[in-house]
Scaffold this motif. Structure first.
Motif, short mmCIF file in Angstrom:
data_model
loop_
_atom_site.label_atom_id
_atom_site.label_comp_id
_atom_site.label_asym_id
_atom_site.label_seq_id
_atom_site.Cartn_x
_atom_site.Cartn_y
_atom_site.Cartn_z
N CYS A 210 0.82 -1.22 0.00
CA CYS A 210 0.00 0.00 0.00
C CYS A 210 0.85 1.26 0.00
O CYS A 210 0.32 2.36 -0.14
CB CYS A 210 -0.96 -0.01 1.19
N ARG A 227 -4.12 2.44 -2.36
CA ARG A 227 -4.35 3.08 -1.06
C ARG A 227 -4.38 1.99 0.01
O ARG A 227 -4.63 0.82 -0.31
CB ARG A 227 -5.69 3.81 -1.08
N PRO A 228 -4.16 2.38 1.25
CA PRO A 228 -4.25 1.37 2.33
C PRO A 228 -5.70 1.13 2.74
O PRO A 228 -6.47 2.08 2.91
CB PRO A 228 -3.48 2.05 3.47
N PRO A 317 -3.16 -3.44 0.15
CA PRO A 317 -2.93 -2.49 -0.94
C PRO A 317 -4.10 -2.54 -1.93
O PRO A 317 -4.18 -3.43 -2.76
CB PRO A 317 -1.63 -2.99 -1.57
N TYR A 341 -4.62 -6.11 -2.90
CA TYR A 341 -5.81 -5.92 -2.07
C TYR A 341 -6.11 -7.13 -1.18
O TYR A 341 -5.29 -7.50 -0.36
CB TYR A 341 -6.99 -5.56 -2.98
#
Ligand SMILES: Cc1cc2nc3c(=O)[nH]c(=O)nc-3n(C[C@H](O)[C@H](O)[C@H](O)COP(=O)(O)OP(=O)(O)OC[C@H]3O[C@@H](n4cnc5c(N)ncnc54)[C@H](O)[C@@H]3O)c2cc1C
Length: 378
Positions: A210, A227-228, A317, A341
């Motif tokens: 991420c 993005r986290p 992530p 992810y």
């Protein structure tokens, strides 16, 4: 044998697996992690390999990627175990998706119909049939979908085995070594900077989960939109009287909570996971634990007396379309392996095999073509 010099930024499951494949193919591999390898999302993960139970509407390319990933898993872990002597706890448990209330059941049926349309081998069960597979299920569970083709691995053992594999194949691992800058000349990658030290290389793999987007030196056209997404998990200690046979997965529709219970070979039961947009905050919260424990207890009440052995949060992530970002970029020599992810452990072997092909052969395998960074039109 390849003699390329490959630098890998990030030592999660993804970076380590790529490093292992490239080092054993003869590349000179240097992998950098800003902390200890394997200790971020890859450590927090529940290790489910569950493309069937997670099949989502509108994500057919991702489903095919997940199914392909399942095909290559056994050989990949077989080779890793043989080369390192480490057992990674690959198990063919199956997943029971369960429901309690009327709205849970409507959602379960809707998903089941979609899974069947896709031709996936899943079965709809009554509550009693589900309890015959998993006796610890609550009497409140009124129906389930059985996904026997979903498996699991011990993600912590996996990353430790991969670390050993990289080193045994001659790769170098630098821990506590944050990459401070990606070095580019024109639109060609030439290396990375760690503190004052410059490491030169022909190829750089961006696998920093991420944090990938934050890498200084990345041009806008190669900044992966990740993005986290925080996931909180707890680990409970099971007892001789209490151990689950299968993975249990509950989508509690009323509160949009997802809770899964994953029995591990070391006697722990992983309870996961929240899904929160909280930036880079890695706190474990009372509310997160409450939602998770409540949902898990509703479907498996016997967890009530188990010892809590650990709680942690990890940052998945997540990309803009929740699918990974894989392969070449507009910068020559810069390769993306990020944005995995919720499926990074599932996709670890396939990512390593395909990215190794990109680097060693210069061609992008068909299966990862839909997942290039070019799809975002940056
Ligand atoms: C709670 C939870 C449950 C999950 N459950 C599952 C599951 O059941 N099945 C599944 O398939 N997936 C699951 N996932 C998702 C999976 O864990 C991730 O997709 C996967 O671990 C991502 O791996 P990675 O190597 O990309 O990232 P990470 O494991 O996060 O590794 C990235 C690494 O990059 C390093 N780094 C960052 N910046 C720098 C820098 N500047 N220089 C050097 N190093 C840097 C970090 O220190 C870190 O070690 C789960 C995730 C979470 C959080």
């Amino acid at each position: 044998m390849s003699h390329k010099r490959v630098l890998i930024i990030g030592g999660g499951a993804i970076g380590l697996a790529i490093g292992w494949r490239l080092a054993r193919a003869g590349c000179s591999v240097a992998l950098f992690d800003r902390g200890r390898v394997g200790c971020s999302a890859s450590w927090a993960s529940a290790g489910m390999l569950s493309p069937l139970s997670e099949a989502q509407f509108e994500e057919e390319d991702l489903l095919h990627l997940g199914l392909k990933a399942m095909e290559v898993y056994p050989d990949f872990v077989g080779e890793l175990e043989a080369e390192t002597g480490c057992c990674v706890g690959y198990r063919r448990d199956g997943v029971l998706l369960v429901g309690i209330t009327q709205d849970d059941l409507e959602y379960l049926k809707f998903r089941y119909r979609y899974q069947r349309e896709l031709g996936l081998p899943v079965t709809y069960l009554s509550g009693a049939e589900a309890r015959s597979k998993e006796p610890h299920l609550s009497a409140q569970v009124s129906a389930a979908v059985w996904c026997p083709g979903d498996h699991q691995v011990d993600n912590r053992r996996l990353v430790m085995a991969l670390k050993r594999g990289v080193e045994a194949a001659g790769g170098e691992i630098f821990e506590d070594a944050a990459v401070d800058e990606l070095l580019i000349d024109g639109m060609r990658v030439i290396g990375v900077r760690v503190g004052e030290k410059v490491h030169k290389g022909d190829t750089v793999v961006l696998a920093s989960g991420c944090w990938s987007r934050l890498m200084p030196g990345l041009p806008d056209s190669a900044k992966p939109p990740v993005r986290p997404v925080r996931g909180q998990v707890a680990r409970l200690g099971t007892t001789r009287e209490f151990a689950l046979n299968t993975i249990v997965w509950y989508s509690r529709v009323a509160t949009s909570t997802v809770a899964y219970l994953v029995p591990k070979g070391d006697g722990t039961l992983v309870l996961g996971a929240t899904s929160e947009e909280m930036g880079f905050d890695e706190d474990v919260t009372a509310g997160g634990m409450f939602e998770l424990l409540r949902a898990a207890w509703e479907v498996v009440p016997g967890i009530y007396d188990l010892r809590v052995v650990e709680s942690m949060a990890g940052l998945r992530p997540g990309s803009r379309d929740d699918a990974p970002i894989l392969g070449k970029t507009p910068v020559e020599g810069l390769i993306m392996a990020t944005g995995h992810y919720r499926k990074g452990i599932l996709l670890t072997p396939l990512t390593a095999l395909t990215i190794a092909e990109v680097i060693l052969e210069g061609r992008t395998p068909e299966i990862i073509r839909p997942f290039g960074i070019d799809r975002f039109g940056l």
